[in-house]
Design a protein around this motif. Structure first.
Motif, mmCIF file in Angstrom:
data_model
loop_
_atom_site.group_PDB
_atom_site.id
_atom_site.type_symbol
_atom_site.label_atom_id
_atom_site.label_comp_id
_atom_site.label_asym_id
_atom_site.label_seq_id
_atom_site.Cartn_x
_atom_site.Cartn_y
_atom_site.Cartn_z
ATOM 1 N N ALA A 284 1.132 -1.151 0.115
ATOM 2 C CA ALA A 284 -0.036 0.015 0.000
ATOM 3 C C ALA A 284 0.702 1.179 0.057
ATOM 4 O O ALA A 284 0.469 2.292 -0.074
ATOM 5 C CB ALA A 284 -0.849 0.036 1.387
ATOM 6 N N GLY B 90 -13.666 -10.570 5.508
ATOM 7 C CA GLY B 90 -12.319 -11.078 6.306
ATOM 8 C C GLY B 90 -12.773 -11.246 7.680
ATOM 9 O O GLY B 90 -13.850 -10.553 8.298
ATOM 10 N N VAL C 158 -11.152 -10.053 10.418
ATOM 11 C CA VAL C 158 -10.621 -9.211 11.281
ATOM 12 C C VAL C 158 -11.096 -7.903 10.614
ATOM 13 O O VAL C 158 -11.077 -7.457 9.346
ATOM 14 C CB VAL C 158 -9.131 -9.019 11.227
ATOM 15 N N THR D 177 -9.402 -5.073 8.478
ATOM 16 C CA THR D 177 -8.755 -5.312 7.196
ATOM 17 C C THR D 177 -9.505 -4.531 6.019
ATOM 18 O O THR D 177 -10.913 -4.179 6.258
ATOM 19 C CB THR D 177 -9.079 -6.835 6.789
ATOM 20 N N GLY E 150 -8.175 -4.443 -1.065
ATOM 21 C CA GLY E 150 -7.324 -5.800 -1.255
ATOM 22 C C GLY E 150 -7.618 -7.180 -1.098
ATOM 23 O O GLY E 150 -7.485 -7.986 -1.863
ATOM 24 N N VAL F 174 -7.578 1.197 -10.227
ATOM 25 C CA VAL F 174 -7.887 1.326 -8.887
ATOM 26 C C VAL F 174 -9.488 1.301 -8.655
ATOM 27 O O VAL F 174 -10.357 1.940 -9.364
ATOM 28 C CB VAL F 174 -7.425 3.073 -8.685
ATOM 29 N N ILE G 167 3.258 -2.275 -8.083
ATOM 30 C CA ILE G 167 3.513 -2.412 -6.789
ATOM 31 C C ILE G 167 2.327 -3.201 -5.970
ATOM 32 O O ILE G 167 1.274 -2.800 -5.396
ATOM 33 C CB ILE G 167 3.795 -1.155 -5.992
HETATM 34 C C1 LIG Z 1 -5.223 -8.924 10.164
HETATM 35 C C2 LIG Z 1 -5.179 -9.422 8.993
HETATM 36 C C3 LIG Z 1 -6.482 -10.270 8.611
HETATM 37 C C4 LIG Z 1 -6.718 -11.169 7.219
HETATM 38 N N1 LIG Z 1 -7.946 -11.659 7.292
HETATM 39 C C5 LIG Z 1 -8.112 -12.165 6.018
HETATM 40 C C6 LIG Z 1 -9.267 -12.601 5.933
HETATM 41 O O1 LIG Z 1 -9.993 -13.149 6.987
HETATM 42 N N2 LIG Z 1 -9.591 -13.153 4.731
HETATM 43 C C7 LIG Z 1 -8.761 -12.775 3.655
HETATM 44 O O2 LIG Z 1 -9.324 -13.230 2.338
HETATM 45 N N3 LIG Z 1 -7.673 -12.042 3.769
HETATM 46 C C8 LIG Z 1 -7.472 -11.736 4.940
HETATM 47 N N4 LIG Z 1 -6.291 -11.032 5.190
HETATM 48 C C9 LIG Z 1 -5.498 -10.776 3.866
HETATM 49 C C10 LIG Z 1 -5.819 -9.671 3.112
HETATM 50 O O3 LIG Z 1 -6.990 -10.095 2.096
HETATM 51 C C11 LIG Z 1 -4.954 -8.825 2.521
HETATM 52 O O4 LIG Z 1 -3.968 -8.299 3.383
HETATM 53 C C12 LIG Z 1 -5.497 -7.700 1.799
HETATM 54 O O5 LIG Z 1 -4.539 -7.119 0.670
HETATM 55 C C13 LIG Z 1 -5.769 -6.638 2.550
HETATM 56 O O6 LIG Z 1 -6.343 -5.610 1.708
HETATM 57 P P1 LIG Z 1 -6.407 -3.941 2.059
HETATM 58 O O7 LIG Z 1 -7.045 -3.236 1.107
HETATM 59 O O8 LIG Z 1 -6.382 -3.881 3.581
HETATM 60 O O9 LIG Z 1 -4.638 -3.772 2.093
HETATM 61 P P2 LIG Z 1 -3.746 -2.801 1.084
HETATM 62 O O10 LIG Z 1 -2.180 -3.112 1.557
HETATM 63 O O11 LIG Z 1 -4.458 -1.424 1.325
HETATM 64 O O12 LIG Z 1 -3.741 -3.403 -0.262
HETATM 65 C C14 LIG Z 1 -3.252 -4.435 -0.813
HETATM 66 C C15 LIG Z 1 -3.023 -4.343 -2.172
HETATM 67 O O13 LIG Z 1 -4.668 -4.230 -2.736
HETATM 68 C C16 LIG Z 1 -4.702 -3.496 -4.014
HETATM 69 N N5 LIG Z 1 -5.643 -2.411 -3.664
HETATM 70 C C17 LIG Z 1 -6.325 -2.233 -2.503
HETATM 71 N N6 LIG Z 1 -7.368 -1.697 -2.421
HETATM 72 C C18 LIG Z 1 -7.389 -1.338 -3.835
HETATM 73 C C19 LIG Z 1 -8.491 -0.718 -4.788
HETATM 74 N N7 LIG Z 1 -9.495 -0.073 -4.052
HETATM 75 N N8 LIG Z 1 -8.212 -0.545 -5.871
HETATM 76 C C20 LIG Z 1 -7.291 -1.315 -6.421
HETATM 77 N N9 LIG Z 1 -6.272 -1.842 -5.716
HETATM 78 C C21 LIG Z 1 -6.386 -2.061 -4.423
HETATM 79 C C22 LIG Z 1 -3.306 -2.704 -4.171
HETATM 80 O O14 LIG Z 1 -2.659 -3.293 -5.015
HETATM 81 C C23 LIG Z 1 -2.461 -3.031 -2.668
HETATM 82 O O15 LIG Z 1 -0.851 -2.835 -2.840
HETATM 83 C C24 LIG Z 1 -6.035 -10.603 6.271
HETATM 84 C C25 LIG Z 1 -4.960 -9.497 6.409
HETATM 85 C C26 LIG Z 1 -4.452 -9.116 7.601
HETATM 86 C C27 LIG Z 1 -3.278 -8.185 7.880
#
Ligand SMILES: Cc1cc2nc3c(=O)[nH]c(=O)nc-3n(C[C@H](O)[C@H](O)[C@H](O)COP(=O)(O)OP(=O)(O)OC[C@H]3O[C@@H](n4cnc5c(N)ncnc54)[C@H](O)[C@@H]3O)c2cc1C
Length: 465
Positions: free
Chosen positions: A78, A128, A130, A133, A137, A194, A454
């Motif tokens: 991110a 998810g 948690v 989250t 992503g 995005v 990235i």
């Molecule tokens: C504590 C924890 C619990 C989790 N539990 C689960 C679970 O229960 N089930 C599960 O399936 N996964 C789970 N995950 C994994 C999770 O799916 C990934 O970490 C996911 O990438 C988180 O998405 P984010 O938007 O928070 O992350 P970010 O780090 O913000 O995004 C990750 C990547 O996704 C892309 N992205 C994010 N948002 C967008 C958008 N709107 N448009 C385009 N690209 C975007 C980007 O490429 C970015 O680099 C968990 C992760 C953590 C840390």
């Protein structure tokens, strides 16, 4: 690029955060405290037009682009060094159409935002486990959670998405509109643009469900998991289960004497009537001699946030993961042998039970092909920032050795669980040849210059695998 240019993004009405801004260090921090990157500019978008303006600005200035949803990806994708972060953290609106049973959710929302909005109508979608989250992503990579066996993966519930492309264009993707892109957005991650909003299907859930963990002593792990294997084989579709191996988290609901005691837990959530839920978990709760049993009727929203404090923002994390075809005796022995070798009491392993509605969708219907894996294990090393010198290296080694021991039993990997030091070939492993090739074709159409790289990257030129 000068400080002056970074402060001026044409047609952008959100907040521009550079190194001089008092919130810069907070704005560049992500969930995994080991990630320490310094972008030139963080473009905190207020809406879709801001996202389009930020993408165009990045292209004009030839900047590296990172997209921030909930900032939970363990690999820290991110945020980037030097380039621009397209920050969606202010775009967290979620609105529900209870008649159509759909929700429209902005691209920076967290699961707790979605659950809060949908549960007001007694509805939910697979999210998810948690609450902090990000939807973005998680949804783009697949989405596994308590409801998946009944209602499919998160991506299986996607109806349409609004996308800002690498050209800065705003388009819609659905089964009828840009269907190739719609296919790729269901598993292919942030490679194609995005996503500023998602519309997804909802289902009646709760608001009260039978849910919670049962903990047994670590010494009982082999017996508990062998019992669990039979228990889940006959489990109803409504029952979602995750095994958690590590120590008992120091939560207020747990007796202080049990805090940090090595233990195996089965955490359950029954997405149906309370009486049926009580019946579904009865045998599990009666097995052996639990140390503590916290299963009972609870609000679904509360269950969805029940694990939040066990994996807070800012701790140091390192993950290894793999799908498992099954829980053979050999797998159970490996798990029992390695799970408690971590030096940090905050490290854990979690095994998600897949199947039923997940497996019902054909391999090529979405970009999440590994539909038949029965279980999915994540080995989550976790330690406090101040323990980095003493524990960082050993915890990471523990996770790697644990995965190495499971090598003969690996059955692909969930792309969202890959960490930054996983070999790029593991992205390929997540998709397999056919899906990767098709993703590369869609990438070549929507992002031929790989502006969005990235991430768990799909190479646009990799069409001749
Ligand atoms: C504590 C924890 C619990 C989790 N539990 C689960 C679970 O229960 N089930 C599960 O399936 N996964 C789970 N995950 C994994 C999770 O799916 C990934 O970490 C996911 O990438 C988180 O998405 P984010 O938007 O928070 O992350 P970010 O780090 O913000 O995004 C990750 C990547 O996704 C892309 N992205 C994010 N948002 C967008 C958008 N709107 N448009 C385009 N690209 C975007 C980007 O490429 C970015 O680099 C968990 C992760 C953590 C840390």
């Amino acid at each position: 690029m000068t400080a002056q240019t970074t402060n001026q993004i044409p047609r952008f009405r959100g907040e521009v955060i550079t190194a001089q801004h008092r919130e810069y260090d907070v704005a560049r921090a992500v969930w995994n405290g080991t990630v320490d990157r310094r972008p030139a500019v963080i473009a905190r978008c207020g809406g879709t037009t801001d996202v389009a303006a930020a993408v165009s600005f990045a292209r004009e200035h030839d900047l590296e682009v990172a997209v921030r949803g909930g900032a939970h990806n363990v690999a820290g994708t991110a945020v980037c060094d030097d380039g621009i972060v397209i920050d969606l953290s202010a775009m967290r609106g979620a609105s529900v159409d209870p008649i159509q049973r759909t929700a429209l959710v902005q691209g920076g929302s967290l699961w707790r935002d979605v659950d809060h909005a949908t549960q007001a109508h007694g509805l939910a979608t697979t999210g998810g486990i948690v609450g902090h989250t990000g939807v973005g992503g998680l949804r783009l990579g697949g989405g596994i959670g308590w409801l998946m066996r009944k209602h499919g993966l998160t991506i299986d519930n996607l109806v349409e998405a609004e996308v800002v492309t690498a050209e800065g264009e705003i388009i819609r993707a659905s089964a009828d509109d840009h269907p190739d892109l719609f296919w790729a957005l269901r598993g292919g991650g942030g490679n194609f643009g995005v996503v500023t909003s998602f519309r997804f299907a909802l289902h009646p859930v709760g608001p009260t469900v039978v849910a919670g963990p049962v903990f047994w002593a670590a010494e009982d792990t082999t017996d508990v998991v062998r019992f669990y294997r039979e228990f889940v084989a006959g489990a109803p579709d409504e029952l979602g289960n995750v095994i958690r191996l590590g120590t008992i988290p120091p939560l207020p609901v747990v007796d202080v004497d049990l805090h940090f005691r090595p233990a195996v837990a089965v955490v359950s959530c029954y997405a149906g009537p309370v009486e049926a839920g009580e019946r579904a978990v009865r045998a599990l709760r009666r097995f052996g001699t639990p140390l503590v049993d916290l299963v009972g009727p609870t609000r679904y929203v509360d269950h969805q946030s029940g694990l939040d404090d066990t994996v807070p923002h800012g701790w140091h994390y390192y993950w290894k993961a793999t799908n498992l075809a099954g829980l053979s005796d050999d797998v159970i022995d490996i798990v029992a042998e390695h799970a408690y070798d971590a030096a940090s009491p905050r490290s854990y392993a979690a095994i998600f039970h897949m199947g039923v509605a997940v497996a019902r969708v054909s391999r090529d219907a979405t970009a999440y092909p590994v539909r038949d894996a029965e279980h999915n294990i994540i080995i989550g090393a976790a330690w406090l920032p101040e323990q980095n010198v003493t524990l960082g290296t050993t915890e990471a080694a523990w996770a790697r050795q644990f995965l190495e021991a499971l090598q003969p039993h690996r059955a692909g990997v969930y792309v969202n669980f890959l960490d930054s030091d996983d070999d790029p070939s593991r992205v390929h492993e997540a998709y397999g040849d056919a899906t990767y090739r098709r993703l590369a074709e869609v990438k070549a159409e929507y992002d031929p210059e790989n502006v969005f790289h990235i991430n768990k990257n799909i190479q646009p030129e990799a069409t001749d695998l």
